[in-house]
Motif scaffolding. Structure first.
Motif, PDB file in Angstrom:
ATOM      1  N   LYS A  71       0.833  -1.204   0.000  1.00 56.89           N
ATOM      2  CA  LYS A  71       0.000   0.000   0.000  1.00 56.89           C
ATOM      3  C   LYS A  71       0.871   1.260   0.000  1.00 56.89           C
ATOM      4  O   LYS A  71       0.581   2.223  -0.719  1.00 56.89           O
ATOM      5  N   LYS A  72       1.944   1.254   0.775  1.00 57.64           N
ATOM      6  CA  LYS A  72       2.866   2.399   0.821  1.00 57.64           C
ATOM      7  C   LYS A  72       3.515   2.639  -0.542  1.00 57.64           C
ATOM      8  O   LYS A  72       3.769   3.770  -0.933  1.00 57.64           O
ATOM      9  N   LYS A  73       3.783   1.541  -1.257  1.00 58.20           N
ATOM     10  CA  LYS A  73       4.408   1.648  -2.583  1.00 58.20           C
ATOM     11  C   LYS A  73       3.378   1.960  -3.675  1.00 58.20           C
ATOM     12  O   LYS A  73       3.699   1.970  -4.856  1.00 58.20           O
ATOM     13  N   GLN A  74       2.121   2.158  -3.255  1.00 58.34           N
ATOM     14  CA  GLN A  74       1.026   2.457  -4.188  1.00 58.34           C
ATOM     15  C   GLN A  74       0.757   1.298  -5.150  1.00 58.34           C
ATOM     16  O   GLN A  74       0.209   1.492  -6.235  1.00 58.34           O
ATOM     17  N   ILE A  75       1.181   0.092  -4.766  1.00 58.07           N
ATOM     18  CA  ILE A  75       0.933  -1.088  -5.601  1.00 58.07           C
ATOM     19  C   ILE A  75      -0.472  -1.630  -5.329  1.00 58.07           C
ATOM     20  O   ILE A  75      -1.184  -2.067  -6.219  1.00 58.07           O
ATOM     21  N   LEU A  76      -0.856  -1.575  -4.055  1.00 59.89           N
ATOM     22  CA  LEU A  76      -2.164  -2.080  -3.648  1.00 59.89           C
ATOM     23  C   LEU A  76      -2.826  -0.994  -2.801  1.00 59.89           C
ATOM     24  O   LEU A  76      -2.329  -0.650  -1.736  1.00 59.89           O
ATOM     25  N   LYS A  77      -3.935  -0.449  -3.281  1.00 55.42           N
ATOM     26  CA  LYS A  77      -4.498   0.723  -2.610  1.00 55.42           C
ATOM     27  C   LYS A  77      -5.804   0.453  -1.872  1.00 55.42           C
ATOM     28  O   LYS A  77      -6.097   1.101  -0.877  1.00 55.42           O
ATOM     29  N   LYS A  78      -6.598  -0.475  -2.351  1.00 58.96           N
ATOM     30  CA  LYS A  78      -7.986  -0.554  -1.902  1.00 58.96           C
ATOM     31  C   LYS A  78      -8.259  -1.650  -0.867  1.00 58.96           C
ATOM     32  O   LYS A  78      -9.153  -2.464  -1.036  1.00 58.96           O
ATOM     33  N   ILE A 128     -17.522 -11.101 -16.075  1.00 65.56           N
ATOM     34  CA  ILE A 128     -17.017 -10.372 -17.236  1.00 65.56           C
ATOM     35  C   ILE A 128     -15.504 -10.540 -17.282  1.00 65.56           C
ATOM     36  O   ILE A 128     -14.819 -10.368 -16.272  1.00 65.56           O
ATOM     37  N   ASN A 129     -14.975 -10.877 -18.465  1.00 64.71           N
ATOM     38  CA  ASN A 129     -13.537 -11.147 -18.597  1.00 64.71           C
ATOM     39  C   ASN A 129     -12.680 -10.000 -18.062  1.00 64.71           C
ATOM     40  O   ASN A 129     -11.690 -10.215 -17.383  1.00 64.71           O
ATOM     41  N   GLU A 130     -13.108  -8.761 -18.333  1.00 62.69           N
ATOM     42  CA  GLU A 130     -12.334  -7.587 -17.894  1.00 62.69           C
ATOM     43  C   GLU A 130     -12.176  -7.568 -16.376  1.00 62.69           C
ATOM     44  O   GLU A 130     -11.091  -7.316 -15.841  1.00 62.69           O
ATOM     45  N   ASN A 131     -13.277  -7.842 -15.652  1.00 59.65           N
ATOM     46  CA  ASN A 131     -13.227  -7.861 -14.191  1.00 59.65           C
ATOM     47  C   ASN A 131     -12.406  -9.031 -13.664  1.00 59.65           C
ATOM     48  O   ASN A 131     -11.709  -8.913 -12.647  1.00 59.65           O
ATOM     49  N   ILE A 132     -12.501 -10.166 -14.341  1.00 61.36           N
ATOM     50  CA  ILE A 132     -11.714 -11.341 -13.942  1.00 61.36           C
ATOM     51  C   ILE A 132     -10.228 -11.024 -14.032  1.00 61.36           C
ATOM     52  O   ILE A 132      -9.448 -11.378 -13.141  1.00 61.36           O
ATOM     53  N   ILE A 133      -9.822 -10.330 -15.100  1.00 53.57           N
ATOM     54  CA  ILE A 133      -8.414  -9.977 -15.293  1.00 53.57           C
ATOM     55  C   ILE A 133      -7.946  -8.979 -14.227  1.00 53.57           C
ATOM     56  O   ILE A 133      -6.835  -9.091 -13.702  1.00 53.57           O
ATOM     57  N   ILE A 134      -8.812  -8.019 -13.882  1.00 51.59           N
ATOM     58  CA  ILE A 134      -8.462  -7.053 -12.828  1.00 51.59           C
ATOM     59  C   ILE A 134      -8.286  -7.777 -11.491  1.00 51.59           C
ATOM     60  O   ILE A 134      -7.319  -7.543 -10.758  1.00 51.59           O
ATOM     61  N   LEU A 135      -9.215  -8.677 -11.181  1.00 47.31           N
ATOM     62  CA  LEU A 135      -9.120  -9.467  -9.947  1.00 47.31           C
ATOM     63  C   LEU A 135      -7.844 -10.298  -9.927  1.00 47.31           C
ATOM     64  O   LEU A 135      -7.144 -10.374  -8.915  1.00 47.31           O
ATOM     65  N   LYS A 136      -7.542 -10.923 -11.042  1.00 45.89           N
ATOM     66  CA  LYS A 136      -6.343 -11.751 -11.152  1.00 45.89           C
ATOM     67  C   LYS A 136      -5.082 -10.932 -10.842  1.00 45.89           C
ATOM     68  O   LYS A 136      -4.181 -11.393 -10.143  1.00 45.89           O
ATOM     69  N   LYS A 137      -5.031  -9.710 -11.366  1.00 47.52           N
ATOM     70  CA  LYS A 137      -3.871  -8.843 -11.144  1.00 47.52           C
ATOM     71  C   LYS A 137      -3.740  -8.477  -9.663  1.00 47.52           C
ATOM     72  O   LYS A 137      -2.641  -8.507  -9.089  1.00 47.52           O
ATOM     73  N   ILE A 153      -4.005 -16.951 -10.087  1.00 51.10           N
ATOM     74  CA  ILE A 153      -5.078 -17.888 -10.456  1.00 51.10           C
ATOM     75  C   ILE A 153      -5.669 -18.592  -9.228  1.00 51.10           C
ATOM     76  O   ILE A 153      -6.889 -18.738  -9.117  1.00 51.10           O
ATOM     77  N   ASP A 154      -4.818 -19.020  -8.302  1.00 52.79           N
ATOM     78  CA  ASP A 154      -5.319 -19.758  -7.133  1.00 52.79           C
ATOM     79  C   ASP A 154      -6.343 -18.946  -6.331  1.00 52.79           C
ATOM     80  O   ASP A 154      -7.458 -19.419  -6.081  1.00 52.79           O
ATOM     81  N   PRO A 155      -6.001 -17.705  -5.925  1.00 55.62           N
ATOM     82  CA  PRO A 155      -6.998 -16.918  -5.192  1.00 55.62           C
ATOM     83  C   PRO A 155      -8.247 -16.636  -6.029  1.00 55.62           C
ATOM     84  O   PRO A 155      -9.357 -16.566  -5.490  1.00 55.62           O
ATOM     85  N   LEU A 156      -8.064 -16.481  -7.338  1.00 60.68           N
ATOM     86  CA  LEU A 156      -9.188 -16.218  -8.236  1.00 60.68           C
ATOM     87  C   LEU A 156     -10.176 -17.380  -8.220  1.00 60.68           C
ATOM     88  O   LEU A 156     -11.392 -17.181  -8.116  1.00 60.68           O
ATOM     89  N   ILE A 157      -9.657 -18.601  -8.318  1.00 56.64           N
ATOM     90  CA  ILE A 157     -10.497 -19.804  -8.257  1.00 56.64           C
ATOM     91  C   ILE A 157     -11.206 -19.886  -6.904  1.00 56.64           C
ATOM     92  O   ILE A 157     -12.407 -20.155  -6.816  1.00 56.64           O
ATOM     93  N   ARG A 167      -6.394 -19.124 -20.969  1.00 56.71           N
ATOM     94  CA  ARG A 167      -5.756 -19.202 -22.288  1.00 56.71           C
ATOM     95  C   ARG A 167      -4.473 -18.366 -22.327  1.00 56.71           C
ATOM     96  O   ARG A 167      -3.529 -18.687 -23.032  1.00 56.71           O
ATOM     97  N   SER A 168      -4.490 -17.272 -21.568  1.00 57.44           N
ATOM     98  CA  SER A 168      -3.320 -16.396 -21.455  1.00 57.44           C
ATOM     99  C   SER A 168      -3.563 -15.480 -20.262  1.00 57.44           C
ATOM    100  O   SER A 168      -4.599 -15.576 -19.594  1.00 57.44           O
ATOM    101  N   LYS A 169      -2.639 -14.579 -20.008  1.00 62.50           N
ATOM    102  CA  LYS A 169      -2.789 -13.648 -18.882  1.00 62.50           C
ATOM    103  C   LYS A 169      -4.003 -12.740 -19.038  1.00 62.50           C
ATOM    104  O   LYS A 169      -4.529 -12.224 -18.057  1.00 62.50           O
ATOM    105  N   THR A 170      -4.440 -12.550 -20.270  1.00 60.79           N
ATOM    106  CA  THR A 170      -5.565 -11.643 -20.515  1.00 60.79           C
ATOM    107  C   THR A 170      -6.788 -12.346 -21.101  1.00 60.79           C
ATOM    108  O   THR A 170      -7.729 -11.687 -21.542  1.00 60.79           O
ATOM    109  N   ASP A 171      -6.783 -13.655 -21.104  1.00 59.49           N
ATOM    110  CA  ASP A 171      -7.909 -14.419 -21.654  1.00 59.49           C
ATOM    111  C   ASP A 171      -8.251 -15.552 -20.681  1.00 59.49           C
ATOM    112  O   ASP A 171      -7.693 -16.642 -20.736  1.00 59.49           O
TER     113      ASP A 171
END
Length: 315
Positions: A71-78, A128-137, A153-157, A167-171
């Motif tokens: 959070k201090k490094k502004q990597i994770l804010k929320k 929605i794929n877009e939200n899944i990718i944001i969550l994954k990140k 992927i593990d926390p996402l599942i 299929r890839s990092k964005t699919d």
């Protein structure tokens, strides 16, 4: 059910171990026999303290320090870290039957639980794929504390509690897997009896990747076998699946030997030579559970009677 009682399942990565880190395909499913939930132990300051609670609370405290750094490094804010800290002081712990170091996503379930309880304006469990990718990140950043490098992927599942096709990092998409049948064949978990330190075996893999020759055969052989296995499984072509799993198992036996527990070498090789069953890593390997694929589960069960086994899927 209260938020604090939300349950997060374990996961099984059927296909894609290590390949996912190189942006190739994977197939992961939740495993609801094992699960965990965040709890507050209000008698935390009393003299008699439960060992599970103390150990888990201490680990979450260390994890809180890591999240504060992000959070201090502004990597994770929320994340509401103020509330997390307060709950830790009040005895927050992760009550779970997911075995640690066994490749079933024990850290992924904890990360999912922390996000679910403390995220500000959290993304809903929408598909929605877009939200899944944001969550994954987000999860990739959060889980890096446990694994040096995490795909997320593990926390996402564990968070979505649905099968995912990567299929890839964005699919990444939510899919339906074949219905379980009552055939002789099976996909099973085999307990090696040895916990694994994921970060240690991932280090080995990352070192191997520095070798261009290894990187080439990983892409030209391992990743191709892996993708064929996913395709066969989803098309319910189990006869061809077993042939491709054998290729995958053979490749792993020769090229990922350090990731295979030593007490599994002999049965791994015997299965390949006699076509009894084909073993593969469940996650990063190094210990924990091993995945098995067999045309006849009863024969495999007799051969592996000294090991604890659990059927995931019949065909």
């Amino acid at each position: 059910m209260k938020k604090s009682e939300s349950l997060f399942p374990a996961k099984v990565l059927l296909f894609g171990e290590y390949g996912i880190l190189e942006n190739s395909s994977g197939l992961s499913i939740p495993h609801n026999f094992y699960k965990g939930t965040l709890k507050l132990h209000y008698k935390f300051n009393k003299i008699h303290k439960n060992e599970e609670i103390l150990s888990s609370n201490y680990k979450i405290k260390k994890y809180y320090n890591f999240l504060s750094f992000l959070k201090k490094k502004q990597i994770l804010k929320k994340l509401n870290l103020k509330q997390l800290y307060q709950d830790i002081q009040n005895g927050l712990f992760f009550h779970s039957n997911i075995p640690q170091g066994y490749g079933l996503g024990s850290s992924g379930a904890l990360v999912a639980a922390i996000y679910d309880k403390y995220a500000k304006n959290k993304l809903k469990k929408c598909f929605i794929n877009e939200n899944i990718i944001i969550l994954k990140k987000i999860f990739s950043q959060m889980e890096s504390f446990f694994h040096i490098k995490s795909s997320g992927i593990d926390p996402l599942i564990c968070y979505l509690n649905l099968p995912l096709l990567i299929r890839s990092k964005t699919d990444i998409s939510i899919i339906k897997i074949p219905k379980k049948r009552k055939g002789k064949g099976a996909i099973f978990l085999l307990n090696s009896g040895i916990p694994s330190k994921t970060s240690s075996v991932i280090k080995i893999f990352l070192e191997k990747l520095k070798n261009n020759k290894f990187k080439k055969i990983l892409k030209e052989e391992f990743i191709i076998y892996n993708e064929k296995c996913i395709e066969n499984f989803l098309k319910e072509d189990f006869k061809i699946l077993l042939k491709n799993v054998k290729k995958l198992s053979t490749w792993v036996f020769y090229h990922f030997r350090p990731m295979i527990p030593k007490n599994i070498y002999e049965i791994w090789e015997e299965g390949l030579l006699n076509n009894i069953h084909y073993l593969k890593l469940c996650g990063s390997g190094g210990g924990g559970f091993i995945l098995g694929f067999t045309p006849n589960y009863n024969i495999s069960k007799k051969k592996l009677k000294q090991y604890t086994m659990e059927v995931l899927f019949r065909f």
